[in-house]
Design a protein around this motif. Structure first.
Motif, PDB file in Angstrom:
ATOM      1  N   LEU A   1      38.199  28.831  43.901  1.00  0.00           N
ATOM      2  CA  LEU A   1      37.590  30.145  44.092  1.00  0.00           C
ATOM      3  C   LEU A   1      36.088  30.100  43.812  1.00  0.00           C
ATOM      4  N   MET A   2      35.700  29.436  42.739  1.00  0.00           N
ATOM      5  CA  MET A   2      34.276  29.338  42.401  1.00  0.00           C
ATOM      6  C   MET A   2      33.557  28.415  43.377  1.00  0.00           C
TER       7      MET A   2
ATOM      8  N   LYS B   1      42.558  34.890  37.542  1.00  0.00           N
ATOM      9  CA  LYS B   1      43.555  35.967  37.583  1.00  0.00           C
ATOM     10  C   LYS B   1      42.983  37.214  38.248  1.00  0.00           C
ATOM     11  N   SER B   2      41.659  37.347  38.275  1.00  0.00           N
ATOM     12  CA  SER B   2      41.032  38.528  38.874  1.00  0.00           C
ATOM     13  C   SER B   2      41.153  38.543  40.393  1.00  0.00           C
ATOM     14  N   TYR B   3      41.468  37.411  41.008  1.00  0.00           N
ATOM     15  CA  TYR B   3      41.526  37.323  42.474  1.00  0.00           C
ATOM     16  C   TYR B   3      42.744  38.084  42.986  1.00  0.00           C
TER      17      TYR B   3
ATOM     18  N   PRO C   1      40.532  35.547  51.634  1.00  0.00           N
ATOM     19  CA  PRO C   1      39.085  35.796  51.617  1.00  0.00           C
ATOM     20  C   PRO C   1      38.452  35.253  50.339  1.00  0.00           C
ATOM     21  N   ILE C   2      37.158  34.946  50.421  1.00  0.00           N
ATOM     22  CA  ILE C   2      36.439  34.478  49.233  1.00  0.00           C
ATOM     23  C   ILE C   2      36.482  35.553  48.160  1.00  0.00           C
ATOM     24  N   SER C   3      36.675  35.146  46.929  1.00  0.00           N
ATOM     25  CA  SER C   3      36.800  36.068  45.803  1.00  0.00           C
ATOM     26  C   SER C   3      35.496  36.826  45.562  1.00  0.00           C
ATOM     27  N   GLN C   4      35.568  38.157  45.565  1.00  0.00           N
ATOM     28  CA  GLN C   4      34.370  38.957  45.335  1.00  0.00           C
ATOM     29  C   GLN C   4      33.843  38.767  43.925  1.00  0.00           C
ATOM     30  N   THR C   5      34.734  38.632  42.956  1.00  0.00           N
ATOM     31  CA  THR C   5      34.308  38.400  41.571  1.00  0.00           C
ATOM     32  C   THR C   5      33.482  37.133  41.457  1.00  0.00           C
ATOM     33  N   HIS C   6      33.941  36.079  42.107  1.00  0.00           N
ATOM     34  CA  HIS C   6      33.233  34.803  42.051  1.00  0.00           C
ATOM     35  C   HIS C   6      31.944  34.850  42.868  1.00  0.00           C
ATOM     36  N   LEU C   7      31.947  35.599  43.958  1.00  0.00           N
ATOM     37  CA  LEU C   7      30.711  35.778  44.728  1.00  0.00           C
ATOM     38  C   LEU C   7      29.644  36.473  43.886  1.00  0.00           C
TER      39      LEU C   7
ATOM     40  N   LYS D   1      25.974  34.742  42.885  1.00  0.00           N
ATOM     41  CA  LYS D   1      24.679  35.328  43.224  1.00  0.00           C
ATOM     42  C   LYS D   1      23.736  35.370  42.031  1.00  0.00           C
ATOM     43  N   LEU D   2      24.282  35.255  40.826  1.00  0.00           N
ATOM     44  CA  LEU D   2      23.459  35.265  39.618  1.00  0.00           C
ATOM     45  C   LEU D   2      23.020  33.873  39.191  1.00  0.00           C
TER      46      LEU D   2
END
Length: 242
Positions: free
Chosen positions: A149-150, A13-15, A123-129, A133-134
């Motif tokens: 998205l993930m 839902k954040s996307y 665009p690729i989801s910034q939240t999932h990016l 990265k973690l």
């Protein structure tokens, strides 16, 4: 395995970068969201048996799904239980009501997948990016969401790939053409999609004179997948079951 990340509906839902202007639906707003998507007006997006099922069940004249607000998870579970009972009964000739129920089951899944594919096609989801990265190669992500998205975020910033990164291995992968799965084992995070994925493809059945007719000679246990299904490949999302 060091860390396990669990994703629910809120992660999707954040996307907010969808070209459709819509966010991923949750249980109570799926149909209102779907009604705003271009796929709702595509004649290939069949929903006649789903509407017929609702008409039979409710005794109401459901002409469309624009104002239908039922929880999609409850509706899916209801139809799925009935559909599985019909399939297990393995009758040679199914009644009209049984055919409608099975048709509604397949149509509901198609509408769900088609809607998700249109919303995530941006665009690729910034939240999932940020999460990807973690993640280390020793970590796993468990998600109940069907979107990719993930998947896209992991592929962008880690060694993850969709050939072997799901734990389950497809028979083939579509990258501009159908290719064999790359089974080379490499270190990568793992993505477990417990409810399936919108880019996984398998066979389904249709009905003729009350009898099941398989659309392809393929076991439902086997599947293929597209690296990412988007609205640029509409033929690949028609008439499929996940």
């Amino acid at each position: 395995m060091k860390n396990v990340f669990l994703l629910g509906a809120g992660a999707s839902k954040s996307y907010n970068s969808s070209p459709t202007g819509q966010r991923m639906p949750i249980a109570n707003d799926f149909f209102s969201t779907y009604s705003k998507l271009p796929i709702n007006f595509d004649p290939w997006a069949l929903k006649t048996k789903l509407l017929y099922y609702l008409n039979l069940r409710d005794g109401l004249d459901h002409l469309d799904l624009f104002d239908f607000n039922e929880d999609i998870e409850n509706l899916h579970s209801e139809i799925q239980i009935k559909a599985y009972d019909i399939i297990k009964a393995n009758k040679n000739n199914k009644s009209v009501e049984e055919q409608v129920t099975l048709g509604a089951y397949y149509e509901l899944i198609f509408l769900f997948i088609a809607g998700i594919n249109q919303i995530q096609n941006g665009p690729i989801s910034q939240t999932h990016l940020d999460l990807a990265k973690l993640v280390t190669n020793d970590d796993a992500i468990i998600t109940f969401n069907w979107d990719t998205l993930m998947d896209r975020a992991l592929m962008e910033v880690t060694s993850w790939n969709c050939d072997t990164g799901y734990y389950v291995k497809p028979l083939g992968v579509y990258r501009d053409k159908w290719m064999n799965t790359n089974i080379k084992s490499i270190q990568m995070p793992r993505l477990l999609k417990l409810h399936g994925s919108s880019n996984w493809l398998t066979s389904y059945v249709t009905f003729e004179n009350g009898k099941e007719i398989p659309m392809q000679a393929l076991s439902a246990d086997n599947f293929f997948h597209h690296v990412f299904i988007t609205i640029e490949q509409p033929k690949l999302i028609r008439n499929i079951r996940v």
